[in-house]
Scaffold this motif. Structure first.
Motif, PDB file in Angstrom:
ATOM      1  N   GLN A 232       0.830  -1.208   0.000  1.00 41.71           N
ATOM      2  CA  GLN A 232       0.000   0.000   0.000  1.00 41.71           C
ATOM      3  C   GLN A 232       0.862   1.254   0.000  1.00 41.71           C
ATOM      4  O   GLN A 232       0.593   2.205  -0.752  1.00 41.71           O
ATOM      5  CB  GLN A 232      -0.929  -0.007   1.217  1.00 41.71           C
ATOM      6  N   SER A 233       1.901   1.263   0.812  1.00 44.26           N
ATOM      7  CA  SER A 233       2.789   2.429   0.853  1.00 44.26           C
ATOM      8  C   SER A 233       3.530   2.587  -0.468  1.00 44.26           C
ATOM      9  O   SER A 233       3.733   3.711  -0.950  1.00 44.26           O
ATOM     10  CB  SER A 233       3.781   2.286   2.006  1.00 44.26           C
TER      11      SER A 233
ATOM     12  N   HIS B   8       2.485   1.693  -3.370  1.00 40.27           N
ATOM     13  CA  HIS B   8       1.538   2.200  -4.370  1.00 40.27           C
ATOM     14  C   HIS B   8       1.349   3.705  -4.219  1.00 40.27           C
ATOM     15  O   HIS B   8       1.298   4.441  -5.216  1.00 40.27           O
ATOM     16  CB  HIS B   8       0.207   1.467  -4.226  1.00 40.27           C
ATOM     17  N   ARG B   9       1.234   4.191  -2.989  1.00 42.84           N
ATOM     18  CA  ARG B   9       1.091   5.648  -2.783  1.00 42.84           C
ATOM     19  C   ARG B   9       2.331   6.391  -3.245  1.00 42.84           C
ATOM     20  O   ARG B   9       2.238   7.478  -3.834  1.00 42.84           O
ATOM     21  CB  ARG B   9       0.816   5.935  -1.309  1.00 42.84           C
ATOM     22  N   TYR B  10       3.493   5.810  -2.996  1.00 41.15           N
ATOM     23  CA  TYR B  10       4.735   6.471  -3.398  1.00 41.15           C
ATOM     24  C   TYR B  10       4.840   6.574  -4.920  1.00 41.15           C
ATOM     25  O   TYR B  10       5.136   7.648  -5.465  1.00 41.15           O
ATOM     26  CB  TYR B  10       5.918   5.686  -2.825  1.00 41.15           C
ATOM     27  N   THR B  11       4.601   5.457  -5.627  1.00 39.57           N
ATOM     28  CA  THR B  11       4.684   5.498  -7.090  1.00 39.57           C
ATOM     29  C   THR B  11       3.587   6.376  -7.687  1.00 39.57           C
ATOM     30  O   THR B  11       3.796   7.018  -8.728  1.00 39.57           O
ATOM     31  CB  THR B  11       4.572   4.079  -7.662  1.00 39.57           C
ATOM     32  N   ASP B  12       2.439   6.425  -7.024  1.00 31.60           N
ATOM     33  CA  ASP B  12       1.367   7.285  -7.519  1.00 31.60           C
ATOM     34  C   ASP B  12       1.765   8.755  -7.413  1.00 31.60           C
ATOM     35  O   ASP B  12       1.468   9.551  -8.304  1.00 31.60           O
ATOM     36  CB  ASP B  12       0.088   7.022  -6.713  1.00 31.60           C
ATOM     37  N   ARG B  13       2.456   9.121  -6.334  1.00 31.12           N
ATOM     38  CA  ARG B  13       2.928  10.507  -6.196  1.00 31.12           C
ATOM     39  C   ARG B  13       3.970  10.825  -7.260  1.00 31.12           C
ATOM     40  O   ARG B  13       3.943  11.912  -7.869  1.00 31.12           O
ATOM     41  CB  ARG B  13       3.500  10.707  -4.798  1.00 31.12           C
TER      42      ARG B  13
ATOM     43  N   GLN C 226       2.168  11.424 -10.503  1.00 32.14           N
ATOM     44  CA  GLN C 226       1.514  12.734 -10.545  1.00 32.14           C
ATOM     45  C   GLN C 226       2.507  13.840 -10.880  1.00 32.14           C
ATOM     46  O   GLN C 226       2.199  14.752 -11.658  1.00 32.14           O
ATOM     47  CB  GLN C 226       0.831  13.020  -9.204  1.00 32.14           C
TER      48      GLN C 226
ATOM     49  N   THR D 145      -4.488  17.448  -4.160  1.00 31.99           N
ATOM     50  CA  THR D 145      -4.760  16.060  -4.492  1.00 31.99           C
ATOM     51  C   THR D 145      -4.305  15.178  -3.336  1.00 31.99           C
ATOM     52  O   THR D 145      -3.145  15.254  -2.900  1.00 31.99           O
ATOM     53  CB  THR D 145      -3.979  15.648  -5.766  1.00 31.99           C
ATOM     54  N   PRO D 146      -5.185  14.325  -2.792  1.00 32.32           N
ATOM     55  CA  PRO D 146      -4.802  13.482  -1.668  1.00 32.32           C
ATOM     56  C   PRO D 146      -3.755  12.438  -2.090  1.00 32.32           C
ATOM     57  O   PRO D 146      -3.699  12.015  -3.208  1.00 32.32           O
ATOM     58  CB  PRO D 146      -6.116  12.809  -1.254  1.00 32.32           C
TER      59      PRO D 146
END
Length: 415
Positions: free
Chosen positions: A246-247, A249-254, A257, A414-415
């Motif tokens: 999960q972490s 995924h959030r990192y690669t998503d940032r 962006q 953006t969250p």
């Protein structure tokens, strides 16, 4: 009801639709005939009733002048015997009855009046009551016959439409369904509707095996000079084995962006080309400058945004970047040659960025670009012919600063 209608045969559906339409049109015509006949009947009755009232008024005017009530009564009775009136009465100017003959009872009664004149003066009024029951009965009989004719016509249309629908459409569709039936088509749902049966047989066909894919041929944009910004995700290499899913995924998503927002200002096309490598392609002319200059500007934005975000994060956003040029574009699924051609450029950029240069690197081909040589400054490096991007000219530096603030604001929202 809708389910039964949709499952019925096509000929029956067409027959029902045709018969319903015929019945509706016939009922509309019957309603029009009813209104027209009623209006005509009322007009004729009004003319007839007024004529009778005027006739008896003329007969009794002389007797009313002399006050001979016996003569008036006799005239009223004789009139009632020779006419179709049900009741006739005469009243003076004050509304008192001077004579009456007959009795009107029941429904459908109409009254007609006419003044009685003596020497051009109104001396009284005659009231005639006529029963219109017989005329109304005849009118209703006429309308019922029209309704029966409409129903018979609708039944005839139903039968004719069903026969024609079965002969012209139903049989042909059934034949087509049998023609394309597979061996296991017996498992198809049983239905009387020919279209549903044909649809089920078509759905059972292996259309993916029957349909061949064909390329659209070379595309012009894949054969133009293209600038490539390669991004090696240095920090992601270390986080892959340390962060949970999960972490990670959030990192690669940032990261996505940041790169996507920066590329959007200059029309760059983002693509994953290696396990830890991204490529942003720039081609064609733009108001933002040449392809190589736009690639360098995008790289500066990514580096600046990552530097600002690192101040607010507990994790690093280190990205090694280099810009080079290729004679062809990235290609696509319909033309793989440009994609094969540009792989050597990507391999060279990957090898360079794997050494983790701390600054943005520019290849010799990128430095030869007119916009790059005139709008930004660079200095030599220890990595072969590649140079290090130093800074942009004043006006372009201000533009990049504004774009930087816009990206940071968007990322904060953006969250």
């Amino acid at each position: 009801m809708n389910k039964r209608f949709s499952d019925s045969s096509l000929s029956q559906q067409l027959a029902l639709i045709a018969a319903t339409g015929c019945l509706l049109i016939s009922l509309a015509l019957v309603a029009l005939a009813a209104t027209s006949s009623q209006h005509m009947q009322e007009s004729q009755q009004a003319v007839f009733g007024n004529a009778l009232a005027q006739q008896i008024a003329r007969r009794i005017s002389a007797a009313l002048e002399t006050g001979d009530l016996l003569s008036i009564a006799a005239s009223l009775h004789r009139f009632l015997e020779t006419s179709s009136a049900a009741e006739v009465a005469i009243f003076d100017v004050e509304g008192r009855a001077l004579g009456q003959a007959g009795s009107a009872e029941g429904d459908y009664l109409q009254q007609y009046r006419s003044p009685v004149r003596v020497d051009n003066n109104i001396a009284g009024e005659v009231v005639i009551t006529i029963s219109t029951a017989a005329a109304e009965t005849a009118r209703l009989r006429f309308l019922l016959s029209l309704l029966g004719l409409a129903v018979l016509l609708s039944l005839a249309v139903y039968g004719a439409a069903r026969q024609l629908g079965q002969r012209l459409l139903g049989n042909r569709l059934q034949q087509q369904a049998r023609t394309i039936a597979l061996e296991d088509s017996a498992a198809a749902p049983a239905t009387a509707n020919e279209l549903q049966l044909l649809q089920s047989r078509i759905d059972a066909l292996p259309m993916d095996l029957l349909r061949a894919r064909s390329g659209s041929g070379p595309r012009e944009e894949n054969y133009r000079d293209t600038a490539v910004l390669y991004l090696h995700l240095v920090s992601l290499v270390d986080y892959v084995d340390t962060l949970d899913e999960q972490s990670l995924h959030r990192y690669t998503d940032r990261l996505h962006q940041v790169v996507y927002a920066a590329a959007g200002f200059y029309g760059g096309q983002l693509q994953v080309v290696r396990q830890f490598g991204l490529a942003v392609y720039f081609s064609g002319d733009s108001s933002g400058g040449s392809a190589a200059f736009r690639a360098a500007s995008c790289a500066w934005l990514v580096q600046a945004v990552c530097g600002e975000l690192e101040k607010q994060m507990s994790r690093s956003l280190t990205v090694a970047m280099a810009v080079s040029c290729s004679e062809l574009g990235r290609g696509d699924e319909t033309d793989i040659y440009p994609g094969l051609y540009i792989q050597s450029t990507l391999d060279e950029l990957q090898t360079l960025c794997s050494s983790k240069p701390p600054q943005i690197m520019l290849s010799p081909s990128a430095c030869e670009d007119i916009d790059v040589s005139s709008r930004l400054e660079h200095r030599p490096s220890e990595l072969g012919d590649y140079v290090i991007l130093e800074q942009f000219a004043g006006s372009w530096d201000d533009l990049l600063e504004r774009q930087l603030r816009l990206i940071l604001k968007r990322l904060r929202d953006t969250p």
